[in-house]
Structure formats: structure tokens, C-alpha cells
Design a protein around this motif. Structure first.
Motif, mmCIF file in Angstrom:
data_model
loop_
_atom_site.group_PDB
_atom_site.id
_atom_site.type_symbol
_atom_site.label_atom_id
_atom_site.label_comp_id
_atom_site.label_asym_id
_atom_site.label_seq_id
_atom_site.Cartn_x
_atom_site.Cartn_y
_atom_site.Cartn_z
ATOM 1 N N PRO A 123 6.422 10.452 -2.076
ATOM 2 C CA PRO A 123 6.953 10.629 -0.722
ATOM 3 C C PRO A 123 7.416 9.340 -0.068
ATOM 4 O O PRO A 123 8.460 9.308 0.586
ATOM 5 C CB PRO A 123 5.775 11.261 0.032
ATOM 6 C CG PRO A 123 4.922 11.880 -1.023
ATOM 7 C CD PRO A 123 5.067 11.015 -2.224
ATOM 8 N N GLY A 124 6.632 8.268 -0.226
ATOM 9 C CA GLY A 124 7.024 7.020 0.411
ATOM 10 C C GLY A 124 8.333 6.484 -0.139
ATOM 11 O O GLY A 124 9.195 6.009 0.608
ATOM 12 N N PRO B 59 20.918 15.867 -2.536
ATOM 13 C CA PRO B 59 20.107 15.628 -3.741
ATOM 14 C C PRO B 59 18.789 14.912 -3.446
ATOM 15 O O PRO B 59 17.785 15.168 -4.114
ATOM 16 C CB PRO B 59 21.035 14.772 -4.627
ATOM 17 C CG PRO B 59 22.416 15.081 -4.151
ATOM 18 C CD PRO B 59 22.280 15.309 -2.683
ATOM 19 N N LEU B 60 18.781 14.036 -2.442
ATOM 20 C CA LEU B 60 17.528 13.364 -2.095
ATOM 21 C C LEU B 60 16.534 14.350 -1.492
ATOM 22 O O LEU B 60 15.347 14.358 -1.852
ATOM 23 C CB LEU B 60 17.810 12.226 -1.107
ATOM 24 C CG LEU B 60 18.485 10.979 -1.674
ATOM 25 C CD1 LEU B 60 18.778 9.988 -0.563
ATOM 26 C CD2 LEU B 60 17.612 10.320 -2.737
ATOM 27 N N LEU B 61 17.002 15.183 -0.571
ATOM 28 C CA LEU B 61 16.102 16.151 0.043
ATOM 29 C C LEU B 61 15.546 17.120 -0.998
ATOM 30 O O LEU B 61 14.412 17.595 -0.872
ATOM 31 C CB LEU B 61 16.835 16.920 1.146
ATOM 32 C CG LEU B 61 17.257 16.085 2.365
ATOM 33 C CD1 LEU B 61 18.073 16.925 3.332
ATOM 34 C CD2 LEU B 61 16.030 15.511 3.072
ATOM 35 N N ALA B 62 16.343 17.404 -2.023
ATOM 36 C CA ALA B 62 15.895 18.326 -3.071
ATOM 37 C C ALA B 62 14.781 17.727 -3.929
ATOM 38 O O ALA B 62 14.106 18.453 -4.664
ATOM 39 C CB ALA B 62 17.072 18.731 -3.951
ATOM 40 N N GLU B 63 14.577 16.396 -3.858
ATOM 41 C CA GLU B 63 13.544 15.751 -4.664
ATOM 42 C C GLU B 63 12.171 15.801 -4.004
ATOM 43 O O GLU B 63 11.201 15.288 -4.563
ATOM 44 C CB GLU B 63 13.923 14.292 -4.925
ATOM 45 C CG GLU B 63 15.147 14.133 -5.804
ATOM 46 C CD GLU B 63 15.416 12.670 -6.137
ATOM 47 O OE1 GLU B 63 14.443 11.913 -6.246
ATOM 48 O OE2 GLU B 63 16.587 12.303 -6.278
ATOM 49 N N ALA B 64 12.074 16.388 -2.817
ATOM 50 C CA ALA B 64 10.776 16.492 -2.142
ATOM 51 C C ALA B 64 9.802 17.261 -3.028
ATOM 52 O O ALA B 64 10.094 18.350 -3.513
ATOM 53 C CB ALA B 64 10.940 17.189 -0.801
ATOM 54 N N ASP C 143 11.943 6.029 1.913
ATOM 55 C CA ASP C 143 12.704 4.776 1.955
ATOM 56 C C ASP C 143 14.147 5.000 1.527
ATOM 57 O O ASP C 143 15.086 4.481 2.135
ATOM 58 C CB ASP C 143 12.058 3.732 1.047
ATOM 59 C CG ASP C 143 10.826 3.108 1.671
ATOM 60 O OD1 ASP C 143 10.606 3.340 2.874
ATOM 61 O OD2 ASP C 143 10.088 2.412 0.955
ATOM 62 N N ALA C 144 14.341 5.767 0.454
ATOM 63 C CA ALA C 144 15.694 6.016 -0.032
ATOM 64 C C ALA C 144 16.530 6.763 1.005
ATOM 65 O O ALA C 144 17.718 6.474 1.197
ATOM 66 C CB ALA C 144 15.646 6.812 -1.340
ATOM 67 N N ILE C 145 15.913 7.728 1.693
ATOM 68 C CA ILE C 145 16.627 8.485 2.722
ATOM 69 C C ILE C 145 17.019 7.582 3.887
ATOM 70 O O ILE C 145 18.137 7.642 4.405
ATOM 71 C CB ILE C 145 15.759 9.661 3.192
ATOM 72 C CG1 ILE C 145 15.680 10.730 2.083
ATOM 73 C CG2 ILE C 145 16.305 10.267 4.480
ATOM 74 C CD1 ILE C 145 14.706 11.852 2.381
ATOM 75 N N ILE C 146 16.103 6.728 4.303
ATOM 76 C CA ILE C 146 16.406 5.818 5.414
ATOM 77 C C ILE C 146 17.542 4.878 5.034
ATOM 78 O O ILE C 146 18.480 4.651 5.814
ATOM 79 C CB ILE C 146 15.148 5.026 5.804
ATOM 80 C CG1 ILE C 146 14.146 5.951 6.510
ATOM 81 C CG2 ILE C 146 15.490 3.851 6.712
ATOM 82 C CD1 ILE C 146 12.826 5.315 6.811
ATOM 83 N N VAL D 282 9.681 11.634 8.174
ATOM 84 C CA VAL D 282 11.034 11.219 7.798
ATOM 85 C C VAL D 282 11.792 12.386 7.180
ATOM 86 O O VAL D 282 12.960 12.650 7.507
ATOM 87 C CB VAL D 282 10.981 10.029 6.829
ATOM 88 C CG1 VAL D 282 12.387 9.676 6.348
ATOM 89 C CG2 VAL D 282 10.354 8.819 7.502
ATOM 90 N N LEU D 283 11.149 13.105 6.262
ATOM 91 C CA LEU D 283 11.818 14.232 5.616
ATOM 92 C C LEU D 283 12.172 15.314 6.633
ATOM 93 O O LEU D 283 13.261 15.895 6.586
ATOM 94 C CB LEU D 283 10.915 14.814 4.523
ATOM 95 C CG LEU D 283 10.706 13.921 3.300
ATOM 96 C CD1 LEU D 283 9.652 14.522 2.388
ATOM 97 C CD2 LEU D 283 12.000 13.729 2.546
ATOM 98 N N ARG D 284 11.267 15.576 7.564
ATOM 99 C CA ARG D 284 11.537 16.598 8.575
ATOM 100 C C ARG D 284 12.721 16.178 9.441
ATOM 101 O O ARG D 284 13.618 16.979 9.727
ATOM 102 C CB ARG D 284 10.291 16.805 9.430
ATOM 103 C CG ARG D 284 10.426 17.961 10.434
ATOM 104 C CD ARG D 284 9.165 18.112 11.257
ATOM 105 N NE ARG D 284 7.997 18.349 10.427
ATOM 106 C CZ ARG D 284 6.930 17.569 10.401
ATOM 107 N NH1 ARG D 284 6.891 16.484 11.136
ATOM 108 N NH2 ARG D 284 5.907 17.858 9.623
ATOM 109 N N ALA D 285 12.739 14.911 9.862
ATOM 110 C CA ALA D 285 13.842 14.437 10.695
ATOM 111 C C ALA D 285 15.155 14.418 9.912
ATOM 112 O O ALA D 285 16.211 14.743 10.455
ATOM 113 C CB ALA D 285 13.521 13.037 11.228
#
Length: 594
Positions: free
Chosen positions: A44-45, A34-39, A49-52, A6-9
Motif C-alpha cells: 500500500p505505501g 492501472p495503478l488503482l487496479a493494483e490495490a 507513493d506512485a499515485i502521488i 490516498v487510494l480513496r482520494a
């Protein structure tokens, strides 16, 4: 599912936002970064979910994310959330920041408002003798939002109805048929109307004839013949369509993605919304890359659910530049203009809303800032409606793609009741509702059950809802919150906002009616299936709920209860915003007689 996939996509989608959404990509980028920066610093799960949940609100970005997950990673929808597996159709997001640059000016909209029975003949229509084909079913399965909603329905025991048959109730989905490409200066024929809903064979008909108004909003186009048509839906033509001619206006960019959006209404009440994309080229030489069109995104049309409409319904959609919004109006009392009216905030809607609420208090200065951005046509229509329905207070419903700006706090220069504060939500009965995707559906419900109440409360003593109404009380620990949600409550009252957000991020599919005592994400509850949400714009402390429920449980609509309480205590009750139909009531079964 693999959260890493999910993060990669999502990172790939982020890199392609400009080509996917053009000038409307900035708002999603600002929310996604900001969400991607929280990786690496967030589970991770939960982060996946938040990204989706975020990307699913933006149609083109959601389509691209789905394609990346399905095609490049071999993931199917059942792997996205196996615990929430559902069989509903795919959600294509649809809260895309489409806009309408270069539309002809609407001017001040100074018109003599006409009653519907005084209107001239309806716009010409050209219904097809044959029902339009059903859009092909998606091969990628249900979306995350559909699965969340499906899980909630199963918890409540309200399974989705079986596929309709011809003798059952009619419903449809918005039809928008257009080429996927056009050129500046060229005319484009767009077929609009109604197509059969999922599981329908095109032979179902409404029990009674319905006049369906469809209003188009399209960035970068003119509509010489008008932006609206009226279609007759009856046994002879259960899925009608008409043709609207659009002309692509001049543009500076060699290629730009546009959106054609359709707002469907019956007797002044919005009952459906759809949109599809189209690419505009600066010259014919760039043509030739036409691809199969994506299915229309939006909400299904169900006239059987049409009840009493709000006196004024405002539909607000994003423009093609940050801070540009386009307003259209509906009213059962007057014929309204068919052309959208511009509202320019001068900055992103999220930033404008943050600046208004960051002070954490209500003031007329705040209200005047909001009111100065409200288009003049809205005030003219509202004033005309208020005069017609007096002495009753008018009701106003905002259907909005942007959740940030508190339009309800706009100050009226000439209040209808001088004894009350001049804010719109004190002078009128207001509600708001998200607009754009399959969820939440339209129109908002006007009735909700209220027998089983659950309250999230950390104090040792019993909450007043427990002692007075037999509510189930649990702590804000995540396990306790999820456990009480599994008991199918009709009302969820949260005194602690943190547990609400965490529950939504994990496994919450919605609740019939939600009351938040702390600022939270009301739109997430509505997307998950809630019938209404009460939330404060800033922290104000408790003390409102007891009187609120006492009055609601005697039959008063929550919107009217809040309006009344704002007049009595503007500093505290004025912070609370209502999401739902202004006429929504909470139905509570009376206790058996002794």
C-alpha cells in the motif's frame, strides 16, 4: 500517512477528472486506472507513493487530491512523507494537458527569419508603478515532489538558500492575473509579468537590466494584439507587468475549463513557465460562480542562471484533445513567431511513442514517422539557424510536457552532414527537459560535478568505472542502492533498471547525473532533481559507458559525446536519449599532482 486515504482520494479524483480537466482527462485516466487496479496486490505505501507522483504532474487533479487529503481526511503535508519533511512551497503540478483548440491557424509559417537586432520595436507594455502582490502562501505545506527534492539536497549538503534580501540576487515567479470566468465572444484582460518569489518583499532588483519576453498560449482564445510582450526588468521596475487582451472564441460545450500558459525567456533561453485556469461559459447566464483564483503554477524565473542558450529551443505543451500538441520556438539568432504551431499525432502521445519504440530498433522508417509530425515552422527555423552557425553544428533543446515521443529521431530530408545518419540527434546536438511544474527548474543546468561516481552492478568482478575512476560499486539490492545514495554521489550509473525504479518509488530525491543502461523513467529522476539523464529507448546491452565517461571527463558535453557515438554505432548508441541542456558538462576535479 494512511495509504488507504490516498487510494480513496485518488478514486474520487478519478471520478471527477472530466469536470477537472475536460477533454484533457483521458491521458491521466489511462495512467491512473492501472495503478488503482493494483490495490491489494502491491504494498500500500509504495502504491500510494506512485499515485502521488503521477497525479502531481497534472495541476487541476493535484489541487483536488491535495484538497481531499487535507480537508476531508484531516491530513497535513507533514503526514504525507514525514521522513522527507521540507519547508518549500506547495507544488501545484502544472503538467496539465491544457490545449489550444480554435486558435487561428499559424499556416506554414513561411517567414523571412530576422535577427534580433533587425526586429522592430517591442510590443507595447504597461508596467505597473507598484509591484504586484505576492501570491498568498499555501496552507497545505510542501508537496511530495518538493519533499523528495529537499531530502536529496540535504543528502548532498546543498541546503536551499535563505530567503533573498533586497541586496541579493533577484528572482521572481510568473504572474498571470485573469478572471476565473469568461464567456464566448467576450474580451478578457490578462495581466502578465513577474511577481516576487517566496521570501522576497518586492524591493529586490536585478544586478543588470533584463529584457524578459513572455509568450502566451491559451486554448479557446484569440489575441488581437499579439501573444507576446517584452518587459524591462530593472531597478526602477523590478517586477513589471503588462496587459494582454484575449477574446474567448465560440465553443460547443456550455462550460469548459481552459488554461492560460506563459513561457518566459531571456535572450532566446526559456527561464520560466507558468499557467492558471479559467472557465469559459457558452452564455452569460452561467456566470456568477466565480471562486478565488488558484496560485499560478510553474517554475520561478532566475535570470542570474541564464547561460549560453541552445541555438533552437522548442517548448511543447499538450492540446485539449489527446495527441494534439502545440509548439513554440526560441532562438538567440532570429526573431521567432509569437503564435503556437499545431502538431497533431492522430492518437495519444503515449500510444504514438509506444508504437515507435516497441520494435526495439532504429530505422529510417521510424525517423520519417517522427519527422512527418514535426511542424514545418521548426524545420524552417532550424535550417535558418544551421546556415547561420555553420560550420558548427546547431544545438536543439526540447522542453516538453509529453515524455513519450522521441523527437530526436526525426529524419532530415536534407541533412547538414551527408556523412552522418540523417536523424536529428546525429545532425544536431540535442537535449530534452520536462516542462510544466516547479520541478525541474528552468533553465536546465549547464554544469554538474562528477567526482563521486556510484555504480549499481551485480557482477562479482569490478565494474570498469571502479577500476578507472574509483567509483563506489554496490549490488542492485534495494538496501544497497539506498545506502549508496546516502553517500551523496555526483553520478549514479545503473546497470539494472529495476532497482532504479524501486528506489524512486521509495525514497529517492534525485541525483546530479544519472546513466541508465536499461530503459527507465528518466523524467522521474529529473523531477527529483537530477541535472541530466542518459537512457536507452529500448534494450541494447552495455558497452557504451566506458567511452562515454572517458570523453565526458575530458570536458566534452554528454550531448555532443552521444551525438558523435551515434554516428559511429547507430544501431546501439542511436537508442540512447539525453535529457539535459545540450551544453551541460561534467566537472571532475583533477587528481593532485605527484
Amino acid at each position: 500517512m494512511d495509504p488507504v486515504a490516498v487510494l480513496r482520494a485518488a478514486r474520487a479524483v478519478r471520478d471527477e477528472l472530466d469536470s477537472l480537466m475536460g477533454g484533457a482527462s483521458a491521458e491521466l485516466r489511462d495512467r491512473l486506472d492501472p495503478l488503482l487496479a493494483e490495490a491489494g496486490s502491491r504494498p500500500p505505501g509504495q502504491l500510494a507513493d506512485a499515485i502521488i507522483m503521477l497525479i502531481a504532474q497534472y495541476g487541476p487533479a493535484w489541487n483536488r487530491l491535495s484538497a481531499l487529503l487535507n480537508l476531508e481526511h484531516g491530513l497535513v503535508a507533514e503526514q504525507v512523507a514525514p521522513m522527507l519533511a521540507d519547508t518549500g512551497p506547495q507544488d501545484h503540478g502544472a503538467a496539465y494537458d491544457g490545449g489550444y483548440d480554435n486558435l487561428p491557424s499559424t499556416g506554414a509559417m513561411s517567414v523571412d527569419w530576422m535577427r534580433p537586432d533587425q526586429a522592430g520595436p517591442a510590443a507595447p507594455q504597461a508596467p505597473s508603478p507598484q509591484a504586484p502582490p505576492t501570491p498568498p502562501a499555501g496552507s497545505r505545506g510542501s508537496s511530495m515532489l518538493d519533499r523528495l527534492t529537499g531530502a536529496f539536497r540535504r543528502r548532498r549538503g546543498d541546503a536551499p538558500a535563505p530567503a533573498p534580501e533586497s541586496q541579493w540576487e533577484w528572482e521572481g515567479i510568473p504572474l498571470i492575473e485573469a478572471p476565473t470566468e469568461s464567456v464566448s465572444g467576450w474580451g478578457t484582460e490578462v495581466s502578465i509579468g513577474v511577481a516576487p518569489g517566496q521570501g522576497q518583499d518586492g524591493t529586490a532588483a536585478p544586478r543588470e537590466p533584463v529584457d524578459l519576453d513572455i509568450q502566451l498560449i491559451a486554448e479557446g482564445f484569440d489575441a488581437p494584439g499579439g501573444w507576446q510582450v517584452r518587459l524591462r526588468v530593472d531597478a526602477a521596475s523590478p517586477y513589471p507587468r503588462a496587459v494582454v487582451n484575449l477574446v474567448a472564441l465560440a465553443q460547443q460545450e456550455p462550460e469548459v475549463a481552459r488554461q492560460i500558459q506563459a513561457i518566459c525567456s531571456v535572450r532566446g533561453q526559456v527561464v520560466g513557465f507558468g499557467l492558471r485556469s479559467i472557465t469559459l461559459h457558452g452564455s452569460p447566464g452561467r456566470l456568477g460562480r466565480e471562486e478565488p483564483p488558484e496560485p499560478v503554477a510553474g517554475t520561478r524565473i532566475r535570470p542570474a542562471l541564464v547561460g549560453e542558450p541552445a541555438d533552437v529551443t522548442v517548448s511543447i505543451v499538450h492540446g485539449d484533445e489527446p495527441g494534439r500538441l502545440w509548439w513554440t520556438y526560441r532562438s538567440p539568432h532570429f526573431v521567432t513567431p509569437d503564435r503556437a504551431e499545431l502538431c497533431d499525432l492522430g492518437m495519444r502521445a503515449s500510444e504514438f511513442g509506444r508504437q515507435l519504440t516497441e520494435q526495439g530498433r532504429l530505422s529510417e522508417e521510424l525517423g520519417r514517422k517522427v519527422g512527418s509530425r514535426v511542424p514545418r515552422g521548426f524545420w524552417e527555423l532550424l535550417n535558418a539557424v544551421a546556415g547561420r552557425v555553420a560550420p558548427r553544428r546547431p544545438s536543439v533543446l526540447f522542453l516538453s510536457q509529453e515524455p513519450h515521443v522521441p523527437w530526436e529521431l526525426a529524419v532530415l530530408e536534407h541533412p547538414y552532414d551527408p556523412s552522418l545518419p540523417r536523424y536529428l540527434n546525429c545532425q544536431t546536438v540535442t537535449g530534452r527537459w520536462p516542462l510544466g511544474g516547479r520541478r525541474p527548474e528552468l533553465p536546465p543546468p549547464v554544469s554538474a560535478r562528477a567526482d563521486h561516481v556510484a555504480v549499481v552492478y551485480d557482477e562479482a568482478q569490478a565494474h570498469p568505472l571502479v577500476t578507472e575512476y574509483g567509483a563506489t560499486q554496490v549490488s542492485s539490492a534495494l538496501g544497497d542502492v539506498l545506502g549508496v545514495l546516502g553517500q551523496r554521489p555526483d553520478i549514479v550509473h545503473l546497470t539494472a533498471g529495476g532497482s532504479a525504479a524501486e528506489a524512486l518509488g521509495r525514497d529517492l530525491a534525485g541525483a546530479p547525473f544519472v546513466f541508465l543502461e536499461e530503459p527507465g523513467d528518466a523524467q522521474a529522476f529529473l523531477l527529483a532533481g537530477a541535472s541530466g539523464v542518459v537512457e536507452p529507448l529500448w534494450p541494447v546491452g552495455g558497452g557504451l559507458a566506458r567511452e562515454f565517461y572517458r570523453r565526458c571527463f575530458t570536458g566534452e558535453p554528454p550531448a555532443e559525446v552521444l551525438r558523435s557515438m551515434r554516428g559511429q554505432a547507430p544501431d546501439s548508441a542511436g537508442a540512447y536519449r539525453f535529457h539535459g541542456h545540450p551544453s551541460l558538462t561534467l566537472r571532475r576535479t583533477p587528481p593532485p599532482s605527484e
